[in-house]
Enzyme design. Sequence first.
Site, short mmCIF file in Angstrom:
data_model
loop_
_atom_site.label_atom_id
_atom_site.label_comp_id
_atom_site.label_asym_id
_atom_site.label_seq_id
_atom_site.Cartn_x
_atom_site.Cartn_y
_atom_site.Cartn_z
N ASP A 1 -3.13 -1.11 3.42
CA ASP A 1 -3.52 -2.52 3.43
C ASP A 1 -2.31 -3.43 3.34
O ASP A 1 -2.35 -4.58 3.78
CB ASP A 1 -4.52 -2.82 2.30
CG ASP A 1 -4.00 -2.46 0.92
OD1 ASP A 1 -3.07 -1.65 0.81
OD2 ASP A 1 -4.56 -2.98 -0.07
N CYS B 1 0.44 -1.84 -7.90
CA CYS B 1 1.87 -1.61 -8.06
C CYS B 1 2.46 -2.66 -8.98
O CYS B 1 1.75 -3.48 -9.57
CB CYS B 1 2.56 -1.68 -6.69
SG CYS B 1 1.80 -0.59 -5.44
N ARG C 1 5.63 1.70 -6.96
CA ARG C 1 4.36 1.98 -6.30
C ARG C 1 3.46 2.92 -7.09
O ARG C 1 3.91 3.96 -7.58
CB ARG C 1 4.60 2.61 -4.92
CG ARG C 1 3.30 2.77 -4.12
CD ARG C 1 3.52 3.52 -2.83
NE ARG C 1 2.30 3.52 -2.01
CZ ARG C 1 2.00 4.42 -1.10
NH1 ARG C 1 2.85 5.40 -0.84
NH2 ARG C 1 0.87 4.36 -0.42
N LEU C 2 2.19 2.53 -7.21
CA LEU C 2 1.11 3.43 -7.59
C LEU C 2 0.34 3.71 -6.31
O LEU C 2 -0.34 2.82 -5.78
CB LEU C 2 0.21 2.79 -8.64
CG LEU C 2 -1.02 3.62 -9.05
CD1 LEU C 2 -0.60 4.90 -9.76
CD2 LEU C 2 -1.95 2.80 -9.96
N ALA C 3 0.44 4.91 -5.78
CA ALA C 3 -0.14 5.23 -4.48
C ALA C 3 -1.64 5.41 -4.59
O ALA C 3 -2.12 6.26 -5.35
CB ALA C 3 0.50 6.50 -3.92
N VAL C 4 -2.40 4.61 -3.82
CA VAL C 4 -3.87 4.65 -3.86
C VAL C 4 -4.45 4.78 -2.45
O VAL C 4 -5.38 5.54 -2.22
CB VAL C 4 -4.43 3.39 -4.56
CG1 VAL C 4 -5.94 3.31 -4.43
CG2 VAL C 4 -4.02 3.38 -6.04
N SER D 1 -14.68 -1.33 -13.16
CA SER D 1 -15.06 -1.90 -14.45
C SER D 1 -16.16 -2.94 -14.30
O SER D 1 -16.25 -3.61 -13.26
CB SER D 1 -13.82 -2.54 -15.10
OG SER D 1 -14.18 -3.37 -16.18
N GLY D 2 -16.94 -3.11 -15.35
CA GLY D 2 -17.96 -4.16 -15.37
C GLY D 2 -17.44 -5.49 -15.88
O GLY D 2 -18.22 -6.43 -16.08
#
Length: 614
Positions: free
Chosen positions: A103, A2, A50-53, A378-379
Amino acid sequence: MCGIAGWISFDRDLRSAQETVDAMTETMACRGPDARGTWVRGPAALGHRRLAVIDLPGGLQPMTAERPDGSPVVIVYSGEAYNFTELREELASRGHRFTTDSDTEVVLHGYLEWGAGVAERLNGMCACAIWDERLQRLVMIRDRMGIKPFFYYPTPDGVLFGSEPKAILANPLAARKVGLDGLRELFAFVKTPGHAVWEGMYEVEPGTVVTVDRGGLRRHVYWSLRTRAHPDDRDTSIAHVRDLLEDIVRRQLVSDVPRCTLLSGGLDSSAMTALAARQLAERGETVRSFAVDFVGRTENFVADELRATPDTPYVHDLARASGTEHRDIVLDSTALADPEIRAHVIRARDIPSGMGDMDTSLYLLFKEIRRHSTVALSGESADEVFGGYKQFFDEEARRATTFPWLVGFERDFGDDGDILDPALTTALDLDTYIQDSYDRAAGEVERLDGESDFEFRMRTICYLHLTRFVRILLDRKDRMSMAVGLEVRVPFCDHRLVEYVYNTPWSLKSFDGREKSLLREATADLLPRSVYDRVKSPYPSTQDPGYAVALQEQARELLARPSHPVFGLVDRDRLRRAADHEAPQITQASRRGLERALDLAVWLDMYSPTVQLS
């Protein structure tokens, strides 16, 4: 994931400043396209996008809990706590009751239980601010490696804060001013802990808690990279790395929205993708993978000092071997040089980074991925953790009393600072700035009793990459991904892995004489032979001459505006020579100089900063 923003003003009631609070919060809309909220009461104002995950219906913010006396504790939180399930169970056993599955609520109740000490219990990426009304105190926490950005701006009666500088700059109290030290930070390609480029603004440093109350502002470091003995032999070290990676990837695959992996065909992203593919296959799922490529690059590839091979053949080998649902995102030079895309990148970074097409291509890659997924693994950071870069093996870089990445880069590709006005170059005195920064960083490294001079030097080089270089790349990845609402997770930044591998002697890190020996052997059973044998190749840059031609045309347009403020920073004659150079033979340094000048011009137009050169 977020975006957060806020304002603490102990001398006023911020309910009268709702419009400003809203403006600060809305600058974070790109980071949080799914919901917004503010909490304003007395001296405290907190904003959230908010980016809802996780827990899509239940994780709305700002989130509030009450103490037994009824006083509120309010949190705005950006990030992911990958161990929130265990923490939730522990807190429930201590009498806490939860109303969501998010969380965020676990972190909030963790604060109620342990105070600011909750920071030490989190495994993940985190930038959060907690307002404790009873104590009249703001607590700002940032994760150990600095995966999530977090900035603050002290004021005479409190503080402004935000996930990005733009949130703070939306408040009239924050001056849009950049001095010589800010410019030095832009041009030196080093990362000074706590430095935010903008005068009066600071980063919450990684592994740090910043508290603000009526008595002032205090910083507490809860984690740093410490030297410890490594008792394990080679086989045990390899096995432990594999065990850690299995656990880390499993935790970071948890999501209530579509997820994918970023695949480059290198060891890091291939190992991570292969682990994810195997774990998801056990649940009957197929991992999606995405890779960036450029029109004609694979067919017309020309090796350079850093990149011996194109990525695509290795990407496809891994995708076939692991059975991923793979897609190449192929970009052309027209899109990479598009001034509108450049403006999006500058707006995302809040500064002219000077990374040119490597920023624009990353932005375009993430923009396309976001059409299919909300979370990507991501690496990133494996090279810093395991010792993957060329400079780890370059004798000149090993001996140098400066940041090792600067040695080879300037030697192989030249200095893009040649585009700057000579008077500015003199005033900046970057050599001294870099040397002072290096001396401070190298002085932080603890030497193990009995450690040889060579092992201590390699420990120092690892430390410099993990505490300075990686932060540049983590900030870049966060800003480019969150500009399009994509959450990027970085498994190789798990602090357990970082601590373990950092304290592994260099003789073990490179036991077969190659880069990233531990990671290669720990995941050998998952990799096609082509990927296992491949030599490190950095993130790609376009080789299309048409890209340089487009830059030159834009530079000539800029030169036609002689009163533009960029010519207080950029030398007009040097820019003209770079613009008139025959494009097919243009040097890397000249191309980067063009990118630097154009970035600076866009930034000056967009932010109208006061630039103080004395």
